[in-house]
Scaffold this active site. Structure first.
Site, PDB file in Angstrom:
ATOM      1  CG  ASP A  78      -0.301  -0.101   2.522  1.00  0.00           C
ATOM      2  OD1 ASP A  78       0.898   0.203   2.620  1.00  0.00           O
ATOM      3  OD2 ASP A  78      -0.973  -0.483   3.493  1.00  0.00           O
ATOM      4  CD  GLN A 126     -10.041   7.316  -0.210  1.00  0.00           C
ATOM      5  OE1 GLN A 126     -11.101   7.350   0.445  1.00  0.00           O
ATOM      6  NE2 GLN A 126      -8.987   6.613   0.182  1.00  0.00           N
ATOM      7  CG  ASP A 179      -5.566  -5.146   2.914  1.00  0.00           C
ATOM      8  OD1 ASP A 179      -4.873  -4.746   3.859  1.00  0.00           O
ATOM      9  OD2 ASP A 179      -6.314  -4.378   2.256  1.00  0.00           O
ATOM     10  CB  CYS A 196     -11.417 -25.182  10.881  1.00  0.00           C
ATOM     11  SG  CYS A 196      -9.943 -24.375  10.213  1.00  0.00           S
ATOM     12  CB  CYS A 211      -6.466 -24.479   9.719  1.00  0.00           C
ATOM     13  SG  CYS A 211      -6.576 -24.533  11.530  1.00  0.00           S
ATOM     14  CB  CYS A 270      -8.783 -27.183  13.225  1.00  0.00           C
ATOM     15  SG  CYS A 270      -9.264 -25.544  13.829  1.00  0.00           S
ATOM     16  CG  HIS A 282      -8.091 -21.124  13.424  1.00  0.00           C
ATOM     17  ND1 HIS A 282      -8.791 -22.209  12.938  1.00  0.00           N
ATOM     18  CD2 HIS A 282      -9.025 -20.187  13.775  1.00  0.00           C
ATOM     19  CE1 HIS A 282     -10.087 -21.960  12.998  1.00  0.00           C
ATOM     20  NE2 HIS A 282     -10.261 -20.741  13.502  1.00  0.00           N
TER      21      HIS A 282
END
Length: 385
Positions: free
Chosen positions: A102, A199, A278, A316, A318, A321, A348
């Site tokens: 950014d 904007q 993001d 989940c 992941c 998990c 996670h």
């Protein structure tokens, strides 16, 4: 359209591969020099050239395709010249997939009284570093961005918070538009895409004015949508965001909703045609001891997890998990302020948003995204973030 040619158009293309028939959702592929990015996509934030608590190989295994870094922070430490000397951000952070930086404008304007605006640029004090006075013109901002070497960079803009007077937002639109033209002229690196930023706050006419100015001043390969999630509630945001994305944004360019990581906002953002998101939310909330889940937000400081042998989220897949880590263990780590607790929760949470967007993309391809949204809205998680 401006006379300024855009040689980057041969490096960066965006293909739409599917569109949902009942919503404005679309699935696509953004092609970059460091790889393809399937959309819709969530982009983990690595502000200072690292996604906090997660190594690049772990990010790959989680399924991340693109990460962010921050121009303001990296220009302060270690400095853009050091990053360039080390081969650019990809080599510096050992992430050899796409990177977006950014402009750092949001961080600059968050300094409030230490910031002074002019037509030419913005003067600010680095109060979170050495306190030095810095003056950024759009040209200076582009010089930093090109030295950092990300695949995608953002124009310097002014991001007004909420609430703000119409006159303040209108001035931000004017400045951002003028700076977009100068960024476009100053940006010369052909293997790097420069995105313009729309904007306009919560004013639809100002949003459209901003967009039209960007379309007139250059052939930007993509567009950021800034100035949302800056204090307004979810309903207020979508009053203008939904028609902006679904009716007015160019169809053949990726649309990036900046700084948004609430799972419900992602689901509905995709519904209206947003492609990229993001946010620091997944890692920041992890460091606070909280997790995303299909049950809603889980606060692992809570003693109710003391004897809970289950995973963070039974739905989940992941590594946390499915790796045998119990809620009781994570509660223990969080209570003891052990860094592994933050790391496990970060893994996670990042996976949760990446997987949410993977499932959203598949639903679009199968022409059932409307059903996907309705199923999400029935979950406890839908209203808990």
């Amino acid at each position: 359209m401006s006379d300024y040619a855009n040689p980057r158009s041969t490096w960066f293309t965006y293909d739409i591969v599917a569109e949902d028939p009942t919503t404005h959702a679309r699935a696509g592929v953004l092609h970059t020099p460091h790889g393809d990015v399937p959309t819709p996509i969530f982009m983990p934030v690595g502000t200072k050239a690292t996604v906090k608590g997660i190594l690049p190989p772990q990010l790959e295994r989680l399924g991340a395709k693109i990460v962010l870094a921050n121009t303001y922070h990296l220009s302060n430490r270690p400095g853009e010249d050091v990053v360039a000397e080390m081969g650019g951000l990809h080599d510096f952070m050992q992430w050899h997939h796409p990177i977006l930086t950014d402009s750092g404008g949001f961080q600059v304007f968050s300094h409030g009284e230490f910031t002074k605006l002019t037509d030419d640029g913005v003067e600010f004090r680095t109060v979170d570093y050495d306190g030095s006075h810095v003056f950024w013109t759009p040209e200076r901002n582009m010089d930093i961005a090109q030295k950092l070497g990300a695949d995608i960079v953002m124009q310097l803009d002014q991001c007004p918070g909420y609430p703000a007077t119409r006159s303040f937002v209108e001035r931000a639109v004017e400045l951002s538009g003028m700076w977009a033209e100068r960024c476009y002229r100053a940006h010369t690196r052909e293997d790097q895409a420069l995105f313009g930023i729309v904007q306009g706050g919560m004013h639809m006419d100002l949003r459209l004015r901003s967009l039209r100015h960007l379309e007139d001043c250059g052939d930007f390969p993509g567009y950021g949508i800034g100035g949302y999630s800056v204090g307004e509630d979810h309903e207020t945001m979508f009053e203008t965001l939904a028609p902006l994305a679904s009716e007015y944004m160019p169809r053949n360019k990726p649309r990036y909703l900046m700084g948004v990581g609430n799972p419900t906002t992602l689901v509905h953002g995709v519904e209206y045609g947003i492609d990229m998101f993001d946010c620091v939310l997944p890692t920041r909330t992890a460091r606070m001891g909280s997790a995303f889940s299909s049950e809603g937000r889980l606060n692992f400081k809570n003693s109710r997890f003391t004897h809970d042998a289950g995973p963070i989220d039974a739905d989940c897949t992941c590594p946390v998990c499915t790796g045998g880590y119990s809620r009781a263990y994570i509660h223990h780590l969080v209570k003891q302020k052990e860094m592994v607790g933050s790391i496990l929760l970060s893994l996670h949470n990042v996976y949760y948003l990446l997987d949410l967007m993977r499932r959203a993309r598949q639903a679009i391809i199968e022409h059932r995204y409307g059903e996907f949204v309705r199923a999400w809205d029935e979950l406890p998680a839908a209203s808990d973030w």
